[in-house]
Scaffold this motif. Structure first.
Motif, PDB file in Angstrom:
ATOM      1  N   ALA A 265       0.848  -1.307  -0.158  1.00  0.00           N
ATOM      2  CA  ALA A 265       0.045  -0.034   0.230  1.00  0.00           C
ATOM      3  C   ALA A 265       0.978   1.162   0.037  1.00  0.00           C
ATOM      4  O   ALA A 265       0.673   2.334  -0.746  1.00  0.00           O
ATOM      5  N   ALA A 266       1.726   1.479   0.991  1.00  0.00           N
ATOM      6  CA  ALA A 266       2.682   2.695   0.923  1.00  0.00           C
ATOM      7  C   ALA A 266       3.240   2.740  -0.165  1.00  0.00           C
ATOM      8  O   ALA A 266       3.585   3.691  -0.705  1.00  0.00           O
ATOM      9  N   GLU A 267       3.826   1.707  -1.012  1.00  0.00           N
ATOM     10  CA  GLU A 267       4.519   1.793  -2.175  1.00  0.00           C
ATOM     11  C   GLU A 267       3.641   2.365  -3.215  1.00  0.00           C
ATOM     12  O   GLU A 267       4.028   3.329  -3.912  1.00  0.00           O
ATOM     13  N   TYR A 268       2.358   1.955  -3.653  1.00  0.00           N
ATOM     14  CA  TYR A 268       1.377   2.410  -4.405  1.00  0.00           C
ATOM     15  C   TYR A 268       1.159   3.949  -4.286  1.00  0.00           C
ATOM     16  O   TYR A 268       0.970   4.833  -4.880  1.00  0.00           O
ATOM     17  N   ILE A 269       0.769   4.218  -3.062  1.00  0.00           N
ATOM     18  CA  ILE A 269       0.545   5.688  -2.590  1.00  0.00           C
ATOM     19  C   ILE A 269       1.588   6.471  -3.041  1.00  0.00           C
ATOM     20  O   ILE A 269       1.356   7.460  -3.415  1.00  0.00           O
TER      21      ILE A 269
ATOM     22  N   GLU B 140       3.849   5.968  -5.194  1.00  0.00           N
ATOM     23  CA  GLU B 140       4.083   6.053  -6.496  1.00  0.00           C
ATOM     24  C   GLU B 140       3.130   7.109  -7.111  1.00  0.00           C
ATOM     25  O   GLU B 140       3.408   7.947  -8.125  1.00  0.00           O
ATOM     26  N   ASP B 141       1.984   7.178  -6.731  1.00  0.00           N
ATOM     27  CA  ASP B 141       0.825   7.978  -7.209  1.00  0.00           C
ATOM     28  C   ASP B 141       1.078   9.495  -6.679  1.00  0.00           C
ATOM     29  O   ASP B 141       0.864  10.631  -7.349  1.00  0.00           O
ATOM     30  N   LEU B 142       1.644   9.585  -5.368  1.00  0.00           N
ATOM     31  CA  LEU B 142       1.906  10.920  -4.609  1.00  0.00           C
ATOM     32  C   LEU B 142       3.202  11.513  -5.525  1.00  0.00           C
ATOM     33  O   LEU B 142       3.123  12.825  -5.980  1.00  0.00           O
ATOM     34  N   SER B 143       4.104  10.729  -6.045  1.00  0.00           N
ATOM     35  CA  SER B 143       5.080  11.220  -6.753  1.00  0.00           C
ATOM     36  C   SER B 143       4.621  11.511  -8.166  1.00  0.00           C
ATOM     37  O   SER B 143       5.084  12.723  -8.841  1.00  0.00           O
TER      38      SER B 143
ATOM     39  N   LEU C 272      -1.466  16.370 -15.182  1.00  0.00           N
ATOM     40  CA  LEU C 272      -1.293  15.331 -16.302  1.00  0.00           C
ATOM     41  C   LEU C 272      -1.400  13.793 -15.794  1.00  0.00           C
ATOM     42  O   LEU C 272      -1.612  12.903 -16.419  1.00  0.00           O
ATOM     43  N   GLY C 273      -1.199  13.780 -14.495  1.00  0.00           N
ATOM     44  CA  GLY C 273      -1.369  12.353 -13.725  1.00  0.00           C
ATOM     45  C   GLY C 273      -2.739  11.782 -14.422  1.00  0.00           C
ATOM     46  O   GLY C 273      -2.892  10.653 -14.163  1.00  0.00           O
ATOM     47  N   HIS C 274      -3.728  12.548 -14.778  1.00  0.00           N
ATOM     48  CA  HIS C 274      -5.003  11.960 -14.787  1.00  0.00           C
ATOM     49  C   HIS C 274      -5.033  11.286 -16.270  1.00  0.00           C
ATOM     50  O   HIS C 274      -5.509  10.433 -16.352  1.00  0.00           O
ATOM     51  N   PHE C 275      -3.897  11.731 -17.060  1.00  0.00           N
ATOM     52  CA  PHE C 275      -3.683  10.951 -18.386  1.00  0.00           C
ATOM     53  C   PHE C 275      -2.683  10.203 -18.741  1.00  0.00           C
ATOM     54  O   PHE C 275      -2.453   9.519 -19.852  1.00  0.00           O
TER      55      PHE C 275
ATOM     56  N   ARG D 175      -0.426   4.226 -13.811  1.00  0.00           N
ATOM     57  CA  ARG D 175      -1.668   4.360 -13.542  1.00  0.00           C
ATOM     58  C   ARG D 175      -2.523   5.590 -13.773  1.00  0.00           C
ATOM     59  O   ARG D 175      -2.906   6.443 -12.699  1.00  0.00           O
ATOM     60  N   PRO D 176      -2.852   5.836 -14.919  1.00  0.00           N
ATOM     61  CA  PRO D 176      -3.530   7.179 -15.254  1.00  0.00           C
ATOM     62  C   PRO D 176      -5.012   7.206 -14.330  1.00  0.00           C
ATOM     63  O   PRO D 176      -5.686   6.170 -14.596  1.00  0.00           O
ATOM     64  N   TRP D 177      -5.259   8.283 -13.666  1.00  0.00           N
ATOM     65  CA  TRP D 177      -6.511   8.317 -12.457  1.00  0.00           C
ATOM     66  C   TRP D 177      -7.731   8.438 -13.240  1.00  0.00           C
ATOM     67  O   TRP D 177      -8.693   7.641 -13.160  1.00  0.00           O
ATOM     68  N   LEU D 178      -7.637   9.053 -14.589  1.00  0.00           N
ATOM     69  CA  LEU D 178      -8.896   9.182 -15.332  1.00  0.00           C
ATOM     70  C   LEU D 178      -9.520   7.780 -15.751  1.00  0.00           C
ATOM     71  O   LEU D 178     -10.622   7.543 -15.685  1.00  0.00           O
TER      72      LEU D 178
END
Length: 154
Positions: free
Chosen positions: A105-109, A111-114, A122-125, A129-132
């Motif tokens: 979990a901490a690794e994935y979080i 990565e997304d915070l980074s 642009l993290g949405h696209f 793991r694009p958020w959109l």
């Protein structure tokens, strides 16, 4: 046509076949050893009973009034559900909460915070793991878990 045996009947037969008392600790340990999913335990952080008790009394952290105090039924229940074994491990039965924290979990979080830090909107696209479109990745997995259809899970 005969019906399938009940879970209780299966447990009784298994205990009898292995010359174990169905209510014994040795039978519970036998079942644990036979569990094909037992290796998943290593993928989670399991707080020790000592850690749980220490968290109850940490200085500097504001406790929720609803949960503070040993006389509160919710606190007593939490202590029972996370009680210690002889090895100091906790017996964690509170799966309806967030459950145990996966070690990844901490690794994935992180990565997304980074990604958020370096890409902004642009993290949405873009990225791993694009958020959109995250639901397009998650939905097929969730439909299997909950035995639902794609239009029912979102």
């Amino acid at each position: 046509m005969s019906s399938a045996p009940s879970p209780t009947d299966v447990l009784k037969a298994t205990a009898q076949d292995n010359h174990l008392d169905i209510l014994s600790e040795s039978f519970a340990k036998y079942l644990d050893e036979q569990d094909p999913l037992k290796h998943f335990r290593a993928r989670f952080h399991i707080p020790s009973a000592q850690d749980i008790q220490a968290a109850e009394h940490q200085d500097g952290e504001e406790q929720l009034p609803l949960l503070s105090g040993m006389n509160n039924p919710q606190v007593r229940l939490a202590n029972i559900l996370s009680s210690a074994t002889s090895s100091g491990d906790s017996l964690y039965f509170t799966g309806n909460s967030l459950g145990l924290q996966p070690k990844k979990a901490a690794e994935y979080i992180s990565e997304d915070l980074s990604a958020w830090k370096s890409r902004g909107v642009l993290g949405h696209f873009t990225g791993k793991r694009p958020w959109l479109t995250i639901d397009e990745v998650v939905t097929p997995v969730m439909t299997t878990i909950v035995d639902g259809e794609a239009g029912e899970v979102c």
